[in-house]
Design a protein around this motif. Structure first.
Motif, PDB file in Angstrom:
ATOM      1  N   LEU A   1      -6.764  -4.448   1.873  1.00 26.29           N
ATOM      2  CA  LEU A   1      -7.799  -5.204   1.993  1.00 26.29           C
ATOM      3  C   LEU A   1      -7.697  -6.829   1.868  1.00 26.29           C
ATOM      4  CD1 LEU A   1      -8.970  -2.456   0.268  1.00 26.29           C
ATOM      5  CD2 LEU A   1     -10.949  -3.184   1.361  1.00 26.29           C
TER       6      LEU A   1
ATOM      7  N   SER B   1       0.885  -1.259   0.014  1.00 23.85           N
ATOM      8  CA  SER B   1       0.113   0.064   0.044  1.00 23.85           C
ATOM      9  C   SER B   1       0.887   1.224  -0.071  1.00 23.85           C
ATOM     10  CB  SER B   1      -1.051  -0.028   1.098  1.00 23.85           C
ATOM     11  OG  SER B   1      -0.290  -0.070   2.338  1.00 23.85           O
TER      12      SER B   1
ATOM     13  N   GLU C   1     -14.162  -2.742   8.980  1.00 30.70           N
ATOM     14  CA  GLU C   1     -14.873  -1.584   8.777  1.00 30.70           C
ATOM     15  C   GLU C   1     -15.431  -1.199   7.308  1.00 30.70           C
ATOM     16  OE1 GLU C   1     -13.668   1.488  11.166  1.00 30.70           O
ATOM     17  OE2 GLU C   1     -13.556   0.310  13.175  1.00 30.70           O
ATOM     18  N   HIS C   2     -14.374  -1.680   6.364  1.00 35.82           N
ATOM     19  CA  HIS C   2     -14.766  -1.499   5.155  1.00 35.82           C
ATOM     20  C   HIS C   2     -14.242  -2.465   4.173  1.00 35.82           C
ATOM     21  CE1 HIS C   2     -13.956   2.633   6.765  1.00 35.82           C
ATOM     22  NE2 HIS C   2     -14.827   3.068   5.517  1.00 35.82           N
TER      23      HIS C   2
ATOM     24  N   ALA D   1     -13.759   1.739  -1.002  1.00 33.36           N
ATOM     25  CA  ALA D   1     -14.426   0.784  -0.407  1.00 33.36           C
ATOM     26  C   ALA D   1     -15.476   1.269   0.185  1.00 33.36           C
ATOM     27  CB  ALA D   1     -13.230   0.117   0.557  1.00 33.36           C
TER      28      ALA D   1
ATOM     29  N   GLU E   1      -3.341   4.739   0.978  1.00 39.97           N
ATOM     30  CA  GLU E   1      -4.049   3.443   0.641  1.00 39.97           C
ATOM     31  C   GLU E   1      -4.093   2.534   1.765  1.00 39.97           C
ATOM     32  OE1 GLU E   1      -3.419   2.644  -4.220  1.00 39.97           O
ATOM     33  OE2 GLU E   1      -1.812   1.792  -2.634  1.00 39.97           O
ATOM     34  N   VAL E   2      -5.108   1.723   1.857  1.00 39.34           N
ATOM     35  CA  VAL E   2      -5.301   0.607   2.954  1.00 39.34           C
ATOM     36  C   VAL E   2      -5.168  -0.656   2.233  1.00 39.34           C
ATOM     37  CG1 VAL E   2      -6.694   2.197   4.393  1.00 39.34           C
ATOM     38  CG2 VAL E   2      -7.704   0.473   2.890  1.00 39.34           C
TER      39      VAL E   2
ATOM     40  N   LYS F   1      -6.034  -0.232  -1.889  1.00 36.65           N
ATOM     41  CA  LYS F   1      -6.915   0.610  -2.582  1.00 36.65           C
ATOM     42  C   LYS F   1      -7.001   1.934  -1.522  1.00 36.65           C
ATOM     43  CE  LYS F   1      -8.403  -1.752  -5.790  1.00 36.65           C
ATOM     44  NZ  LYS F   1      -7.821  -1.398  -7.407  1.00 36.65           N
ATOM     45  N   ASP F   2      -7.222   2.798  -2.273  1.00 41.68           N
ATOM     46  CA  ASP F   2      -7.716   4.149  -1.197  1.00 41.68           C
ATOM     47  C   ASP F   2      -8.993   3.880  -0.779  1.00 41.68           C
ATOM     48  OD1 ASP F   2      -9.242   6.574  -1.030  1.00 41.68           O
ATOM     49  OD2 ASP F   2      -7.444   7.594  -2.091  1.00 41.68           O
ATOM     50  N   ILE F   3      -9.174   4.326   0.525  1.00 36.81           N
ATOM     51  CA  ILE F   3     -10.382   3.960   1.381  1.00 36.81           C
ATOM     52  C   ILE F   3     -11.728   4.316   0.552  1.00 36.81           C
ATOM     53  CG2 ILE F   3     -10.483   5.930   2.828  1.00 36.81           C
ATOM     54  CD1 ILE F   3     -10.871   2.298   4.164  1.00 36.81           C
ATOM     55  N   GLU F   4     -11.601   5.466  -0.067  1.00 38.69           N
ATOM     56  CA  GLU F   4     -12.614   6.007  -0.728  1.00 38.69           C
ATOM     57  C   GLU F   4     -13.335   4.962  -1.665  1.00 38.69           C
ATOM     58  OE1 GLU F   4     -14.473   8.936   0.030  1.00 38.69           O
ATOM     59  OE2 GLU F   4     -12.767   9.139   1.726  1.00 38.69           O
TER      60      GLU F   4
ATOM     61  N   THR G   1     -10.953  -4.540   5.037  1.00 37.53           N
ATOM     62  CA  THR G   1      -9.938  -3.939   5.866  1.00 37.53           C
ATOM     63  C   THR G   1      -9.731  -4.922   7.158  1.00 37.53           C
ATOM     64  OG1 THR G   1     -11.461  -2.502   6.765  1.00 37.53           O
ATOM     65  CG2 THR G   1     -10.172  -1.808   5.073  1.00 37.53           C
TER      66      THR G   1
END
Length: 146
Positions: free
Chosen positions: A48, A41, A91-92, A124, A45-46, A119-122, A87
């Motif tokens: 998943l 990442s 949560e996502h 998800a 990014e996070v 991925k960018d958290i947005e 995640t």
């Protein structure tokens, strides 16, 4: 005088792949988690983790790009898988479809299957509180998240 209307003209068209379920969701096999690729990442990014999958067919259709309406098809089909990625905190989540390989009557992931994506958290979706514990436990069972 011509009105510009043409009989049978359905607007702009495009070939699109659409999903058709063939199985229910099931836990991701441990071998897929162990042998899948891991994306690193970036700062924004996070990661998943793949925790569930289902088999299906990817069907190719002619689609009206303006309305999304299926016009003709399916023209072809290929085996596919849908994978649920979450995640580490549960949560996502997001779902990705990809081609699969059919071997001995069962679906296998593509050779370059990625079990941990970045991925960018947005990108998800938020997960309802009622599912977060289950997702978090699933990640812990399949992986050793940081």
């Amino acid at each position: 005088m011509s009105s510009g209307y043409r009989r049978g003209n359905t607007g702009p068209k495009k070939l699109k792949w659409r999903w058709k379920d063939e199985t229910e969701n099931r836990s991701l096999p441990q071998s897929w988690a162990d042998n899948g690729r891991t994306e690193s990442s970036e700062e924004d990014e996070v990661q998943l983790y793949a925790i569930e999958c289902r088999a299906g067919l990817l069907l190719e259709w002619v689609v009206n790009t303006r309305t999304g309406k299926l016009l003709r098809g399916p023209l072809s089909e290929k085996p596919g898988i849908r994978v649920l990625y979450v995640t580490a905190d549960g949560e996502h989540a997001l779902v990705k479809e990809s081609e699969a390989r059919e071997t001995d009557g069962s679906w296998k992931p593509p050779k370059q299957f990625t079990s941990v994506i970045a991925k960018d958290i947005e990108e998800a979706d938020p997960v309802p509180d009622s599912s977060q514990d289950h997702y978090r436990r699933s990640v812990e069972e399949l992986y050793d998240p940081p």
